[in-house]
Each structure stands twice: as structure tokens, then as C-alpha cells.
Write an enzyme that holds these catalytic residues in place. Structure first.
Site, PDB file in Angstrom:
ATOM      1  N   LYS A 139     -27.176  46.294 -49.893  1.00  0.00           N
ATOM      2  CA  LYS A 139     -28.641  46.299 -49.761  1.00  0.00           C
ATOM      3  C   LYS A 139     -29.184  47.705 -49.969  1.00  0.00           C
ATOM      4  O   LYS A 139     -28.492  48.713 -49.704  1.00  0.00           O
ATOM      5  CB  LYS A 139     -29.104  45.750 -48.409  1.00  0.00           C
ATOM      6  CG  LYS A 139     -28.722  46.572 -47.171  1.00  0.00           C
ATOM      7  CD  LYS A 139     -29.718  47.656 -46.781  1.00  0.00           C
ATOM      8  CE  LYS A 139     -29.127  48.599 -45.747  1.00  0.00           C
ATOM      9  NZ  LYS A 139     -29.803  49.795 -45.438  1.00  0.00           N
ATOM     10  N   ASP A 154     -28.570  44.396 -40.034  1.00  0.00           N
ATOM     11  CA  ASP A 154     -28.689  44.095 -41.468  1.00  0.00           C
ATOM     12  C   ASP A 154     -27.993  42.798 -41.873  1.00  0.00           C
ATOM     13  O   ASP A 154     -28.122  42.365 -43.021  1.00  0.00           O
ATOM     14  CB  ASP A 154     -28.039  45.222 -42.299  1.00  0.00           C
ATOM     15  CG  ASP A 154     -28.781  46.535 -42.187  1.00  0.00           C
ATOM     16  OD1 ASP A 154     -30.009  46.521 -41.958  1.00  0.00           O
ATOM     17  OD2 ASP A 154     -28.124  47.587 -42.340  1.00  0.00           O
TER      18      ASP A 154
HETATM   19  O1  C5P Z   1     -27.501  46.937 -35.763  1.00  0.00           O
HETATM   20  P1  C5P Z   1     -26.383  47.837 -36.135  1.00  0.00           P
HETATM   21  O2  C5P Z   1     -25.145  47.561 -35.323  1.00  0.00           O
HETATM   22  O3  C5P Z   1     -26.101  47.862 -37.595  1.00  0.00           O
HETATM   23  O4  C5P Z   1     -26.839  49.302 -35.757  1.00  0.00           O
HETATM   24  C1  C5P Z   1     -25.968  50.396 -35.746  1.00  0.00           C
HETATM   25  C2  C5P Z   1     -26.620  51.557 -35.010  1.00  0.00           C
HETATM   26  O5  C5P Z   1     -27.737  52.037 -35.752  1.00  0.00           O
HETATM   27  C3  C5P Z   1     -27.177  51.200 -33.651  1.00  0.00           C
HETATM   28  O6  C5P Z   1     -26.205  51.311 -32.650  1.00  0.00           O
HETATM   29  C4  C5P Z   1     -28.291  52.215 -33.484  1.00  0.00           C
HETATM   30  O7  C5P Z   1     -27.755  53.473 -33.112  1.00  0.00           O
HETATM   31  C5  C5P Z   1     -28.804  52.379 -34.898  1.00  0.00           C
HETATM   32  N1  C5P Z   1     -29.975  51.513 -35.182  1.00  0.00           N
HETATM   33  C6  C5P Z   1     -31.191  51.809 -34.616  1.00  0.00           C
HETATM   34  N2  C5P Z   1     -32.279  51.025 -34.885  1.00  0.00           N
HETATM   35  C7  C5P Z   1     -32.174  49.971 -35.731  1.00  0.00           C
HETATM   36  C8  C5P Z   1     -30.940  49.662 -36.337  1.00  0.00           C
HETATM   37  C9  C5P Z   1     -29.856  50.462 -36.037  1.00  0.00           C
HETATM   38  O8  C5P Z   1     -31.321  52.771 -33.844  1.00  0.00           O
HETATM   39  N3  C5P Z   1     -33.248  49.229 -35.991  1.00  0.00           N
END
Ligand code: C5P
Length: 303
Positions: free
Chosen positions: A13, A143
Site C-alpha cells: 500500500k 493497515d
Molecule cells: O496498527 P499497527 O500494529 O500496524 O501499528 C504499529 C504501531 O504504529 C503502533 O504500535 C503505534 O505505535 C503506531 N501507530 C500509531 N497510530 C496509528 C497506527 C499505528 O501510533 N494510527
């Protein structure tokens, strides 16, 4: 291939706009983003086995050693989450074939989770309803739901709430990877430091971006691309600035960091134009460089 092996293919993406708001109490940031799935792919193969296992293979230019192969790997977590959801007790061997940059800001790990969900669902015949699969995907990462859907879509909440948007035509992208990945939480933490004195505004999607997509206008889209995480990624990797400038000098419509970086994206008119920009970046030592078109569909079973 054994009779019971199932394979799914899943794209990378990019974020055409990535508006990021002030950190929430749960540690995530509110997003207003427009995702597009582009034609750089990972493949996830699952086959019945006596015990759960995972192996990573693929393109030797990618730092495959950085991909976890234990229970923390998102593809493994996805398979086990779906198994638990349906009370299935059938371990699988998972093989992840990487083509998407590792820790590159292109959701490669999340893509593998989406592919593992659709591959295991087909292998086990569990026929999970779409909304249920989207809920499981959201549990795995912000994502992951988009990578089930693909195409071009708005992401809200922490990115996990996905609504398709109209995008006319095809867009050609050049992707310049970095040999070293960036950690997403580290980039969000840098974003928070940059906004310590002036909190970020509530994120919005630019209207001009949506009308550029609706009209299939590449030049207008180029003018409206935006990434609120870019200053943080450049603070952590100042050399990204040179890469972006080089792409613009070699005639790309626009240049921006992909998601949390460090991959850099360049919007071009056509495949030929993309190849020309890619050659220029490659000659100047940036990359590895590849060309990809978007939008493309999300995770699909291919065999
Ligand atoms: O959702 P995901 O596990 O991919 O996110 C990884 C990290 O990215 C989270 O632990 C957070 O630190 C950061 N993140 C965030 N805000 C989002 C998506 C991700 O702070 N909307």
C-alpha cells in the site's frame, strides 16, 4: 504443489494522503488517509502440517533476516487468530515470499497478515463472512483491513476503518527502497516530539485530492499528495531528502515518503515515464528502485 496447498497474493500500500492527529489515550494516532494498493506483491502459501511454522523466502535484495519467523510474525498471528475464531485445530506451515520492501512504510507485514487470512480461510473451508474477516483484520493491525480490500480507499479511525473511493485511471509509481528499514512506532514517536509544543490538528483528507482521483488527473494528484509523517521520517533519515529531490529533478510529478518510511514514492505519467525516473534514481545510487501501477485489488487466493 501438494493437493491441499493454498497460495494468496497481496499488494503493497501507499498513502496518497496521510493526515495524522494528536496521539490518543490508547497510544494510536487518529488518521485521515487515502490508501492505494500498488503492484508490488508478497505471496503467502499455507499447507497442512503437524506443527505451526513459518519461513520467509524471496528477493535477495530485501533484508529478509529482519522479518520475524516466530509467533510475532503477523502472518502467523493472522492464521492462528482465524483458527481460534473457528475453533479449527489444523496447524499449517506458512511460507512468505517477500516482494514488498521490509519495514519500508508499505505495510508488508500487514499485507502478509491479510494474505494469510484469505489463504487459511480457503484451505480450511471456513468461508468467513467479509465483515467478520475485516474485524479480525483490524485486530491484527491498522493497515490489514485495507489490504483485504485493495484499490483506492479512505482510512479513518487508526486506519482500520476503510471506505472505497472512486479513482479513475491508472497511476504509475516509482518506489525507491532503503537498505535499512524504519520502525513505525519510532516514526510516530518522532512525530509526537515534533508536535510537543504545537499539537497536531485533527486530520482531514484534502478535497482537491479526491477530485484529482475522480478526474484521473495525475498532475493535480501530484500537487495534492501529503504525508504528515514525512518530517518525522526525514528527521530520522535526513538522506531521504536527497532521494526525494533527485526524483523531482528527474521529472516526477511529485515525491513523498511512503507512510512511515523510509521508502520514497514518485508519481509518474506512464510506465515509460516511471522507467525513466527509476533509471535516473538508480544511476545516482538510490534504491533498490522498482516501478508499480495502482490501484490493484487486495489479497486474493491465486491457487
Ligand atoms: O496498527 P499497527 O500494529 O500496524 O501499528 C504499529 C504501531 O504504529 C503502533 O504500535 C503505534 O505505535 C503506531 N501507530 C500509531 N497510530 C496509528 C497506527 C499505528 O501510533 N494510527
Amino acid at each position: 504443489m501438494t493437493a491441499q496447498e493454498t497460495a494468496a497474493r497481496v499488494p503493497a500500500k501507499v498513502n496518497l494522503s496521510l493526515g495524522v492527529g494528536p496521539v490518543r489515550e490508547d497510544g494510536f494516532h487518529p488518521l485521515a488517509t487515502v490508501y492505494q494498493a500498488i503492484g508490488l506483491y508478497d505471496e503467502v502459501v499455507v499447507r497442512p502440517a503437524d506443527a505451526w511454522s513459518l519461513r520467509v523466502v524471496g528477493d535477495r535484495r530485501l533484508p529478509l533476516a529482519d522479518v520475524p519467523t516466530d509467533g510475532t510474525n503477523l502472518a502467523m498471528r493472522a492464521a492462528r487468530l482465524l483458527a481460534a475464531h473457528h475453533a479449527v485445530d489444523e496447524p499449517v506451515e506458512i511460507v512468505v515470499r517477500k516482494g514488498i520492501p521490509v519495514a519500508g512504510g508499505m505495510a508488508g507485514g500487514s499485507a502478509d497478515a491479510a494474505a494469510a487470512l484469505v489463504a487459511c480461510d480457503a484451505l480450511w473451508g471456513t468461508r468467513t463472512a467479509r465483515p467478520e474477516l475485516m474485524t479480525l483484520a483490524a485486530e491484527l493491525g491498522s493497515d490489514v483491513p485495507f489490504l483485504l480490500v485493495g484499490g483506492t480507499a479512505i482510512g479513518s479511525g487508526r486506519g482500520e476503518q476503510v471506505t472505497p473511493v472512486m479513482a479513475r485511471g491508472t497511476y504509475w509509481w516509482v518506489v525507491a527502497e532503503s537498505v535499512r528499514g524504519l520502525s513505525t512506532p519510532a516514526v510516530y514517536a518522532e512525530f509526537d516530539r515534533l508536535h510537543a509544543d504545537a499539537p497536531a490538528a485533527e486530520p482531514e483528507i484534502p478535497d482537491v485530492l479526491l477530485s484529482a482521483l475522480g478526474g484521473g488527473d495525475v498532475a493535480a494528484l501530484g500537487r495534492s499528495l501529503v504525508n504528515d509523517l514525512q518530517p518525522a521520517a526525514i528527521r530520522l533519515r535526513p538522506e531521504l531528502r536527497q532521494c526525494l529531490d533527485e526524483g523531482l529533478e528527474s521529472s516526477a510529478h511529485a515525491a513523498l515518503v511512503s507512510g512511515s518510511g523510509p521508502s520514497c514514492l514518485f508519481l509518474c505519467d506512464s510506465e515509460e515515464h516511471a522507467q525513466q525516473v527509476a533509471t535516473a534514481l538508480d544511476r545516482r545510487g538510490f534504491g533498490p528502485v522498482s516501478c508499480a501501477r495502482g490501484p490493484v485489488p487486495g489479497a486474493r487466493v491465486i491457487r
